[in-house]
Design a protein around this motif. Sequence first.
Motif, PDB file in Angstrom:
ATOM      1  N   PRO A   1       0.801  -1.082  -0.042  1.00 36.96           N
ATOM      2  CA  PRO A   1       0.039   0.082   0.086  1.00 36.96           C
ATOM      3  C   PRO A   1       0.890   1.415   0.004  1.00 36.96           C
ATOM      4  N   VAL A   2       1.739   1.034   0.689  1.00 36.75           N
ATOM      5  CA  VAL A   2       2.986   2.413   0.684  1.00 36.75           C
ATOM      6  C   VAL A   2       3.422   2.644  -0.750  1.00 36.75           C
ATOM      7  N   ALA A   3       3.777   1.651  -1.294  1.00 38.59           N
ATOM      8  CA  ALA A   3       4.371   1.807  -2.493  1.00 38.59           C
ATOM      9  C   ALA A   3       3.207   2.331  -3.610  1.00 38.59           C
ATOM     10  N   THR A   4       2.066   1.975  -3.518  1.00 37.52           N
ATOM     11  CA  THR A   4       0.864   2.207  -4.423  1.00 37.52           C
ATOM     12  C   THR A   4       0.605   3.717  -4.164  1.00 37.52           C
ATOM     13  N   PHE A   5       0.664   4.057  -2.819  1.00 40.74           N
ATOM     14  CA  PHE A   5       0.310   5.346  -2.201  1.00 40.74           C
ATOM     15  C   PHE A   5       1.448   6.304  -2.952  1.00 40.74           C
ATOM     16  N   VAL A   6       2.611   6.073  -3.097  1.00 38.59           N
ATOM     17  CA  VAL A   6       3.609   6.835  -3.485  1.00 38.59           C
ATOM     18  C   VAL A   6       3.888   6.875  -4.823  1.00 38.59           C
ATOM     19  N   ALA A   7       3.443   5.885  -5.659  1.00 37.98           N
ATOM     20  CA  ALA A   7       3.241   5.831  -7.008  1.00 37.98           C
ATOM     21  C   ALA A   7       1.945   6.748  -7.496  1.00 37.98           C
ATOM     22  N   LYS A   8       0.994   6.795  -6.776  1.00 33.37           N
ATOM     23  CA  LYS A   8      -0.251   7.476  -7.161  1.00 33.37           C
ATOM     24  C   LYS A   8       0.025   8.985  -7.023  1.00 33.37           C
ATOM     25  N   GLU A   9       0.693   9.490  -5.760  1.00 29.86           N
ATOM     26  CA  GLU A   9       1.071  10.873  -5.426  1.00 29.86           C
ATOM     27  C   GLU A   9       1.892  11.295  -6.404  1.00 29.86           C
ATOM     28  N   SER A  10       2.963  10.603  -6.661  1.00 35.50           N
ATOM     29  CA  SER A  10       4.209  10.988  -7.619  1.00 35.50           C
ATOM     30  C   SER A  10       3.606  11.143  -8.982  1.00 35.50           C
ATOM     31  N   GLY A  11       2.653  10.456  -9.403  1.00 32.63           N
ATOM     32  CA  GLY A  11       1.888  10.428 -10.867  1.00 32.63           C
ATOM     33  C   GLY A  11       1.120  11.568 -10.988  1.00 32.63           C
TER      34      GLY A  11
ATOM     35  N   TYR B   1      -6.773  -6.920 -10.887  1.00 27.67           N
ATOM     36  CA  TYR B   1      -7.156  -6.320 -12.056  1.00 27.67           C
ATOM     37  C   TYR B   1      -6.871  -4.993 -12.212  1.00 27.67           C
ATOM     38  N   TYR B   2      -6.942  -4.135 -11.116  1.00 28.13           N
ATOM     39  CA  TYR B   2      -6.652  -2.686 -10.937  1.00 28.13           C
ATOM     40  C   TYR B   2      -5.179  -2.437 -11.194  1.00 28.13           C
ATOM     41  N   ILE B   3      -4.147  -3.374 -10.793  1.00 30.66           N
ATOM     42  CA  ILE B   3      -2.625  -2.929 -10.985  1.00 30.66           C
ATOM     43  C   ILE B   3      -2.452  -3.234 -12.619  1.00 30.66           C
TER      44      ILE B   3
ATOM     45  N   ASP C   1      -1.397  -0.779 -17.892  1.00 32.91           N
ATOM     46  CA  ASP C   1      -1.740  -0.890 -19.220  1.00 32.91           C
ATOM     47  C   ASP C   1      -2.158   0.478 -19.782  1.00 32.91           C
ATOM     48  N   SER C   2      -3.085   1.221 -18.949  1.00 32.63           N
ATOM     49  CA  SER C   2      -3.287   2.337 -19.289  1.00 32.63           C
ATOM     50  C   SER C   2      -2.112   3.535 -19.391  1.00 32.63           C
ATOM     51  N   GLY C   3      -1.190   3.304 -18.309  1.00 29.17           N
ATOM     52  CA  GLY C   3      -0.083   4.083 -18.251  1.00 29.17           C
ATOM     53  C   GLY C   3       0.865   3.769 -19.515  1.00 29.17           C
ATOM     54  N   ALA C   4       0.917   2.670 -19.676  1.00 21.54           N
ATOM     55  CA  ALA C   4       1.802   2.268 -21.084  1.00 21.54           C
ATOM     56  C   ALA C   4       1.244   2.808 -22.385  1.00 21.54           C
ATOM     57  N   THR C   5      -0.029   2.624 -22.239  1.00 20.26           N
ATOM     58  CA  THR C   5      -0.691   3.127 -23.495  1.00 20.26           C
ATOM     59  C   THR C   5      -0.719   4.665 -23.546  1.00 20.26           C
ATOM     60  N   ALA C   6      -0.509   5.483 -22.541  1.00 26.20           N
ATOM     61  CA  ALA C   6      -0.525   6.980 -22.438  1.00 26.20           C
ATOM     62  C   ALA C   6       1.014   7.266 -22.888  1.00 26.20           C
ATOM     63  N   VAL C   7       2.093   6.429 -22.333  1.00 28.46           N
ATOM     64  CA  VAL C   7       3.403   6.708 -22.595  1.00 28.46           C
ATOM     65  C   VAL C   7       3.875   6.197 -24.053  1.00 28.46           C
ATOM     66  N   TRP C   8       3.428   5.040 -24.547  1.00 27.41           N
ATOM     67  CA  TRP C   8       3.979   4.621 -25.755  1.00 27.41           C
ATOM     68  C   TRP C   8       3.123   4.643 -26.757  1.00 27.41           C
ATOM     69  N   GLY C   9       1.835   5.315 -26.657  1.00 25.99           N
ATOM     70  CA  GLY C   9       0.830   5.505 -27.533  1.00 25.99           C
ATOM     71  C   GLY C   9       1.160   6.697 -28.382  1.00 25.99           C
TER      72      GLY C   9
ATOM     73  N   LYS D   1      -7.024  13.599 -26.056  1.00 29.49           N
ATOM     74  CA  LYS D   1      -6.966  12.025 -25.977  1.00 29.49           C
ATOM     75  C   LYS D   1      -6.262  11.422 -25.021  1.00 29.49           C
ATOM     76  N   GLY D   2      -4.890  12.317 -25.218  1.00 26.45           N
ATOM     77  CA  GLY D   2      -3.753  11.971 -24.023  1.00 26.45           C
ATOM     78  C   GLY D   2      -4.494  12.247 -22.517  1.00 26.45           C
ATOM     79  N   LYS D   3      -5.140  13.353 -22.470  1.00 24.89           N
ATOM     80  CA  LYS D   3      -5.455  13.484 -21.140  1.00 24.89           C
ATOM     81  C   LYS D   3      -6.558  12.785 -20.474  1.00 24.89           C
ATOM     82  N   GLU D   4      -7.404  12.415 -21.518  1.00 28.95           N
ATOM     83  CA  GLU D   4      -8.319  11.335 -21.583  1.00 28.95           C
ATOM     84  C   GLU D   4      -7.779  10.195 -20.964  1.00 28.95           C
ATOM     85  N   ILE D   5      -6.921   9.591 -21.747  1.00 33.97           N
ATOM     86  CA  ILE D   5      -6.151   8.289 -21.142  1.00 33.97           C
ATOM     87  C   ILE D   5      -5.602   8.536 -19.723  1.00 33.97           C
ATOM     88  N   LEU D   6      -4.775   9.716 -19.585  1.00 31.40           N
ATOM     89  CA  LEU D   6      -4.452   9.889 -18.206  1.00 31.40           C
ATOM     90  C   LEU D   6      -5.157  10.030 -17.031  1.00 31.40           C
TER      91      LEU D   6
END
Length: 156
Positions: free
Chosen positions: A54-64, A139-141, A146-154, A78-83
């Motif tokens: 949970p700490v790792a996900t919190f830091v990832a969420k806040e830093s994102g 499921y959510y990880i 997947d959505s992060g990779a789509t946003a970065v590499w799309g 479209k990028g804003k929508e994906i993000l």
Amino acid sequence: MFDQVNGLPVHILVLHAAVIFVPLLALGAVVYALAPAWRPKLAWAVALLGLVAPVATFVAKESGEELYDSKISTFSPKGKEILAQHMDYGSMTFWFSLALGLLALAMVAATFRPERRPPLVLNLAFIVLSVVLAAGSGYYIYRTGDSGATAVWGTY
């Protein structure tokens, strides 16, 4: 605080911790709930993962969120929508991993002493909740990554 480390975005550095620790917590919690014979050997790992994931996900969420705020002007609509969807998935990942982490800690606390067995109803609750929360976390990880990779590499 969650912006950069040595010029690199913190999000890019810590998201991999969440990608590793959340599935490990999910697997550990389910095995811990289903296999009472393995509990003495798994207790320390499940308890540690119940804190770290949970700490790792919190830091990832806040830093994102910090990274998004600093780069928002560079994204297409479209990028804003994906993000936005990526951030929603990241929030759900945090809540599921937090719930699973608290459940893991509760399971370890309730079963730490082998001579004091929890009632059958509590064991069944541990099994059902660990499977449901592990599935939600998994499921959510996946969706977050997947959505992060789509946003970065799309091409958005």
